[in-house]
Write an enzyme that holds these catalytic residues in place. Structure first.
Site, mmCIF file in Angstrom:
data_model
loop_
_atom_site.group_PDB
_atom_site.id
_atom_site.type_symbol
_atom_site.label_atom_id
_atom_site.label_comp_id
_atom_site.label_asym_id
_atom_site.label_seq_id
_atom_site.Cartn_x
_atom_site.Cartn_y
_atom_site.Cartn_z
ATOM 1 N N GLU A 78 0.866 -1.179 0.000
ATOM 2 C CA GLU A 78 0.000 0.000 0.000
ATOM 3 C C GLU A 78 0.898 1.223 0.000
ATOM 4 O O GLU A 78 1.892 1.237 0.733
ATOM 5 C CB GLU A 78 -0.836 0.106 1.292
ATOM 6 C CG GLU A 78 -1.923 -0.907 1.476
ATOM 7 C CD GLU A 78 -2.652 -0.763 2.815
ATOM 8 O OE1 GLU A 78 -2.013 -0.467 3.844
ATOM 9 O OE2 GLU A 78 -3.866 -0.960 2.820
ATOM 10 N N VAL A 79 0.561 2.203 -0.801
ATOM 11 C CA VAL A 79 1.074 3.550 -0.590
ATOM 12 C C VAL A 79 -0.176 4.368 -0.319
ATOM 13 O O VAL A 79 -1.126 4.324 -1.115
ATOM 14 C CB VAL A 79 1.827 4.096 -1.818
ATOM 15 C CG1 VAL A 79 2.323 5.524 -1.557
ATOM 16 C CG2 VAL A 79 3.006 3.187 -2.195
#
Ligand code: GDP
Ligand code: MN
Length: 350
Positions: free
Chosen positions: A237-238
């Protein structure tokens, strides 16, 4: 007399960091974050090495490590030697890694016994449930995380197959993105049988949090009556920490947490984050990173498009790309957003 064996200068003597070249431009207020046990040290070391080689050696972002137990000296020594930015080590408070008071322990134990018999993955595990609840509701409000606006989650034993030649945090900020993914798929329904009932309960109680122009179409094929089990895989995830710390997200988490499904079922943080991103964000705020090539057992995201793979010096086999296969939800994401699928996707459907 023995002569001293000849030895080359070490990279450090030669100014290794300068040879590699630091990327110009501003930095975002961002950090990598890894939840890990001391025993994960060599598996997280492999992940860090790849993230550094492919990206962070030029950007030098910090790295926060979180653990339900104190990190030992080896873990700190090895990881701090690998990370080009600053490293920080946090111990998770007991309240964020334990059963809340409203959970009926007998009921939760019976569920685990039943899931063990049905051989549901991690079905018998207490620690896995604490992990999923922590990643769903608490990692973004640990004291160390409060110093940052953006995070990139990294798990042990992942791989990055292509150079990341630009700053994904800056891309997110400049393009008003709040959440991102590289792989999407269908969740095992046995782990979340009543999750959507809880979500509907939240939607009824908190209509003010449901975004106009959201991606409900990614999550449901009938306008929200039923969940189609699509989710973004949250081991990559960013994302934006301010969003996770917002009243909308925290109300969402607390509503689900009260319903008890982290313990009475085995709700994963991936469907929880995904449903939140799908309902609380506008669809333009969720980003698919085609150019970040990624592996976490057992799935690979290898960029579609030969030019991208060559330009970014990728070493993944395009045949392994999961995006356009039947069990991926990425086609659906493209359709919901009205995006044209990248050139060459037809060759990767099986
Ligand atoms: P999977 O990817 O769903 O198979 O689960 P993982 O075993 O990779 O766990 C997900 C993340 O949580 C990884 O970053 C693990 O290092 C971390 N993790 C899992 N269980 C624990 C635990 O009991 N304690 C700590 N500190 N981290 C854990
Ligand atoms: Mn994992």
């Amino acid at each position: 007399d023995l002569a001293e064996a000849p030895m080359a200068l070490t990279p450090m003597d030669q100014g290794w960091d300068e040879l590699l070249g630091t990327a110009p431009g501003p930095r975002m207020n961002a950090t990598f974050v890894s939840l890990a046990r001391n025993s994960d040290v060599w598996d997280i070391a492999r992940s860090i090495r790849q993230v550094e080689d492919r990206f962070n050696r030029r950007f030098n972002y910090d790295w926060v490590f979180l653990n339900d137990k104190p990190f030992d000296a080896t873990f700190k020594k090895v990881t701090s030697s690998l990370v080009s930015g600053k490293t920080h080590y946090g111990e998770i408070p007991h309240e964020h890694w334990s059963f809340p008071d409203h959970i009926d322990q007998d009921k939760a134990r019976k569920v685990r016994e039943d899931m063990a018999q049905r051989k549901i993955i991690y079905g018998d595990s207490v620690s896995y449930r604490h992990m999923c609840r922590f990643e769903s509701g608490f990692f973004f409000r640990q004291p160390l995380m409060m110093n940052y606006e953006w995070y990139w989650r990294v798990e042990p034993s992942i791989e990055l197959f292509c150079d990341v030649h630009y700053d994904p945090f800056r891309f997110m900020a400049e393009n008003k993105k709040k959440y991102s993914f590289v792989l999407s798929l269908y969740e095992y329904v046995e782990t979340i049988p009543t999750l959507w009932d809880s979500v509907k309960n939240f939607m009824k109680n908190h209509p003010e949090h449901i975004a106009e122009g959201n991606s409900m179409g990614f999550l449901s094929d009938d306008g929200g009556e039923n969940y189609n089990h699509c989710h973004f895989w949250s081991n990559f995830e960013v994302g934006n920490l301010e969003w996770l710390r917002s009243k909308a997200y925290v109300d969402f988490f607390e509503s689900l947490d009260m319903d008890g499904g982290f313990f009475y079922e085995r709700w994963g943080d991936a469907p929880v984050h995904s449903i939140a991103a799908g309902l609380l964000l506008k669809k333009e705020e969720v980003h698919f990173f085609n150019d970040i090539a990624y592996y976490h057992v057992p799935f690979t995201h290898c960029p579609t498009g030969e030019k991208t793979r060559l330009d970014l010096r990728c070493h993944c086999n395009p045949k392994d790309n999961f995006d356009w296969k039947g069990y991926s939800c990425t086609s659906r994401f493209f359709e919901v957003n009205g995006y044209e699928k990248p050139e060459g996707y037809e060759n990767q459907q099986d």
